[in-house]
Scaffold this active site. Structure first.
Site, mmCIF file in Angstrom:
data_model
loop_
_atom_site.group_PDB
_atom_site.id
_atom_site.type_symbol
_atom_site.label_atom_id
_atom_site.label_comp_id
_atom_site.label_asym_id
_atom_site.label_seq_id
_atom_site.Cartn_x
_atom_site.Cartn_y
_atom_site.Cartn_z
ATOM 1 N N SER A 139 -10.555 -0.518 3.889
ATOM 2 C CA SER A 139 -9.744 -0.618 5.074
ATOM 3 C C SER A 139 -9.346 0.665 5.669
ATOM 4 C CB SER A 139 -8.781 -1.433 4.574
ATOM 5 O OG SER A 139 -8.969 -2.618 4.195
ATOM 6 N N ARG A 175 0.830 -1.352 0.044
ATOM 7 C CA ARG A 175 -0.088 -0.069 -0.105
ATOM 8 C C ARG A 175 0.997 1.208 0.010
ATOM 9 N NH1 ARG A 175 -2.389 -3.692 -0.820
ATOM 10 N NH2 ARG A 175 -4.403 -4.382 -0.083
ATOM 11 N N GLU A 179 -4.465 3.899 6.711
ATOM 12 C CA GLU A 179 -4.156 3.538 5.137
ATOM 13 C C GLU A 179 -4.600 4.771 4.443
ATOM 14 O OE1 GLU A 179 -5.087 -0.447 3.497
ATOM 15 O OE2 GLU A 179 -6.096 0.897 1.661
HETATM 16 C C1 FAD Z 1 -15.524 -0.201 -0.209
HETATM 17 C C2 FAD Z 1 -14.079 0.246 -0.557
HETATM 18 C C3 FAD Z 1 -12.914 -0.996 -0.630
HETATM 19 C C4 FAD Z 1 -11.754 -0.699 -0.752
HETATM 20 N N1 FAD Z 1 -11.185 -1.828 -0.988
HETATM 21 C C5 FAD Z 1 -9.627 -1.728 -1.332
HETATM 22 C C6 FAD Z 1 -9.083 -2.884 -1.573
HETATM 23 O O1 FAD Z 1 -9.225 -3.970 -1.610
HETATM 24 N N2 FAD Z 1 -7.600 -2.496 -1.762
HETATM 25 C C7 FAD Z 1 -6.979 -1.439 -2.014
HETATM 26 O O2 FAD Z 1 -5.879 -1.264 -2.135
HETATM 27 N N3 FAD Z 1 -7.716 -0.140 -1.765
HETATM 28 C C8 FAD Z 1 -8.981 -0.287 -1.559
HETATM 29 N N4 FAD Z 1 -9.839 0.867 -1.179
HETATM 30 C C9 FAD Z 1 -9.269 2.008 -1.355
HETATM 31 C C10 FAD Z 1 -9.555 2.723 -2.423
HETATM 32 O O3 FAD Z 1 -10.545 2.010 -3.342
HETATM 33 C C11 FAD Z 1 -8.187 2.767 -3.344
HETATM 34 O O4 FAD Z 1 -7.340 3.325 -2.732
HETATM 35 C C12 FAD Z 1 -8.421 3.609 -4.711
HETATM 36 O O5 FAD Z 1 -7.028 3.511 -5.731
HETATM 37 C C13 FAD Z 1 -8.557 5.050 -4.516
HETATM 38 O O6 FAD Z 1 -8.925 5.742 -5.743
HETATM 39 P P1 FAD Z 1 -9.402 6.920 -5.947
HETATM 40 O O7 FAD Z 1 -9.314 7.334 -7.399
HETATM 41 O O8 FAD Z 1 -10.900 7.037 -5.135
HETATM 42 O O9 FAD Z 1 -8.389 8.024 -5.074
HETATM 43 P P2 FAD Z 1 -8.607 9.315 -4.179
HETATM 44 O O10 FAD Z 1 -9.252 8.807 -2.720
HETATM 45 O O11 FAD Z 1 -9.348 10.166 -4.991
HETATM 46 O O12 FAD Z 1 -7.332 9.580 -4.085
HETATM 47 C C14 FAD Z 1 -6.339 8.876 -3.215
HETATM 48 C C15 FAD Z 1 -5.010 9.440 -3.236
HETATM 49 O O13 FAD Z 1 -4.383 9.393 -4.382
HETATM 50 C C16 FAD Z 1 -4.135 10.747 -4.913
HETATM 51 N N5 FAD Z 1 -4.396 10.797 -6.337
HETATM 52 C C17 FAD Z 1 -5.608 10.444 -6.908
HETATM 53 N N6 FAD Z 1 -5.597 10.583 -7.967
HETATM 54 C C18 FAD Z 1 -4.379 10.925 -8.366
HETATM 55 C C19 FAD Z 1 -3.595 11.118 -9.814
HETATM 56 N N7 FAD Z 1 -4.214 10.882 -10.923
HETATM 57 N N8 FAD Z 1 -2.330 11.616 -9.868
HETATM 58 C C20 FAD Z 1 -1.811 11.690 -8.476
HETATM 59 N N9 FAD Z 1 -2.358 11.649 -7.331
HETATM 60 C C21 FAD Z 1 -3.692 10.942 -7.352
HETATM 61 C C22 FAD Z 1 -4.921 11.547 -4.169
HETATM 62 O O14 FAD Z 1 -4.495 12.869 -4.064
HETATM 63 C C23 FAD Z 1 -4.860 11.028 -2.858
HETATM 64 O O15 FAD Z 1 -3.911 11.337 -1.996
HETATM 65 C C24 FAD Z 1 -11.284 0.587 -0.656
HETATM 66 C C25 FAD Z 1 -12.093 1.712 -0.939
HETATM 67 C C26 FAD Z 1 -13.669 1.334 -0.485
HETATM 68 C C27 FAD Z 1 -14.391 2.589 -0.411
#
Ligand code: FAD
Length: 339
Positions: A238, A164, A334
């Site tokens: 998580s 992660r 996380e």
């Molecule tokens: C129900 C649920 C289940 C989940 N299960 C998992 C799992 O099994 N495994 C797992 O690893 N994660 C899991 N997650 C966490 C999440 O899905 C991941 O971390 C995902 O990659 C976040 O994507 P996002 O676009 O929503 O990121 P955001 O929440 O929008 O951003 C996350 C971080 O990345 C940065 N960021 C976003 N996009 C960019 C970009 N294009 N360039 C630079 N920085 C950027 C943001 O500034 C922030 O710091 C889960 C979340 C939920 C709600």
């Protein structure tokens, strides 16, 4: 011409469903718009937050800066022998990309089905689930360097992926915006069925020779049964990382708690299940004000409705304290804290 909006509610842009606003808000649909945005000294000097799906962040207060929402779309693929290279825009929904690959028979991502969020965020924390991590299918990513306005391609090695973790969360935090990600997939599936209940669920369905589509379906089914759907109960999956500790510390914990859930984590290290530790402290399914932990998985903090970011943060601090007091293990968040 790029539009910058003012005082925009972020409630629908974060999976916790926290009510917070952005002073300025820009949606980026093409990478040239990033260059245009940062040519203007006003935007180059202000605090900024890049978001995709907002599913890995906790907004602690209103954001007094510029929120940049990545909406660059497009998926392309190129076959070469048994391999296929798939490139997707940062704003593509991660699970849409997984479905696209599964439908075309491109193997490697099926265990990562139904993870919320965008393609652009997937390298940031090296997303992972069911024994597979992003790094296993990652080829490279293209990113915009805010300080210079130049684009750079990062190899897997340069991303320094960890559990992660990546260089974008550490040394290069806040310096680059990922605009697209390239993946290396295979036409010959090498299924990973060892982790969690995948094997059992396939057996329940009488599937003896699973395809990647079967694995994707089964993973999606298991996830839906275990995790709350953010569209009905706000959460970010998580909330804490699984802690990794030394074998000596582990031996002490195991002596006192013989059924402690653990996995080998390489040389002299053991990974503990954060969910199990939290559950042992009595937190599973507990409600505290508008927040709480999920009834089926104590690792997931939830917004029961109207919770603020600081309420959820306060609950996470209480959980960290109680796990530390009982086990001497320090949990690390996380989810990204914003504000
Ligand atoms: C129900 C649920 C289940 C989940 N299960 C998992 C799992 O099994 N495994 C797992 O690893 N994660 C899991 N997650 C966490 C999440 O899905 C991941 O971390 C995902 O990659 C976040 O994507 P996002 O676009 O929503 O990121 P955001 O929440 O929008 O951003 C996350 C971080 O990345 C940065 N960021 C976003 N996009 C960019 C970009 N294009 N360039 C630079 N920085 C950027 C943001 O500034 C922030 O710091 C889960 C979340 C939920 C709600």
């Amino acid at each position: 011409m790029l539009q910058i909006q003012q005082n925009i509610s972020l409630k629908n842009f974060n999976s916790f469903g926290i009510e917070a606003s952005a002073r300025y808000f820009a949606e980026i649909s093409h990478e040239d718009e990033l260059a245009e945005l940062f040519l203007d000294p006003q935007w180059a000097s202000i605090d900024r937050l890049v978001i995709g799906g907002g599913s890995n962040m906790l907004l602690l207060k209103d954001y007094d800066g510029l929120v940049i929402r990545m909406n660059i779309r497009g998926i392309e693929h190129r076959l070469s022998h048994d391999e296929v290279h798939v490139e997707a825009g940062a704003g593509e929904v991660w699970n849409d990309l997984v479905n696209y690959c599964v439908l075309h028979g491109y193997a490697g991502m099926e265990n990562l089905s139904l993870i919320p969020g965008s393609v652009g965020a997937s390298p940031i924390q090296n997303i992972g689930a069911y024994g597979v991590e992003l790094k296993d299918v990652f080829d490279s990513c293209r990113a915009f360097e805010i300080a210079t306005g130049m684009f750079k391609t990062f190899s897997a090695e340069e991303c320094r992926f960890g559990y992660r973790d990546s260089v974008f969360k550490t040394e290069l935090k806040g310096q680059y915006i990922i605009v697209s990600v390239k993946f290396r997939l295979s036409l010959t599936p090498n299924l990973n069925l060892q982790y969690g209940a995948i094997g059992q669920e396939l057996a329940n369905r009488g599937i003896t020779q699973p395809t990647i589509a079967d694995v994707s379906k089964v993973v999606s089914h298991i996830r839906v049964s275990k995790l709350p759907d953010p569209s009905t109960i706000g959460n970010a999956g998580s909330f804490f990382k699984n802690p990794v500790i030394g074998v000596d510390q582990f031996a002490g914990i195991q002596k006192q708690f013989p059924d402690v859930v653990n996995y080998p984590a390489g040389d002299g290290l053991v990974k503990l299940a954060a969910g199990w530790l939290i559950e042992q402290c009595g937190w599973k399914g507990k409600t505290v004000g508008n927040t709480g932990t999920w009834k089926n998985q104590a690792l997931v903090l939830v917004n029961h409705g109207g919770a603020t970011g600081s309420e959820i943060y306060a609950l996470s601090s209480q959980i960290i304290d109680s796990v530390y007091t009982k086990f001497g293990v320090l949990l690390e968040r996380e989810v990204n804290m914003i504000g």
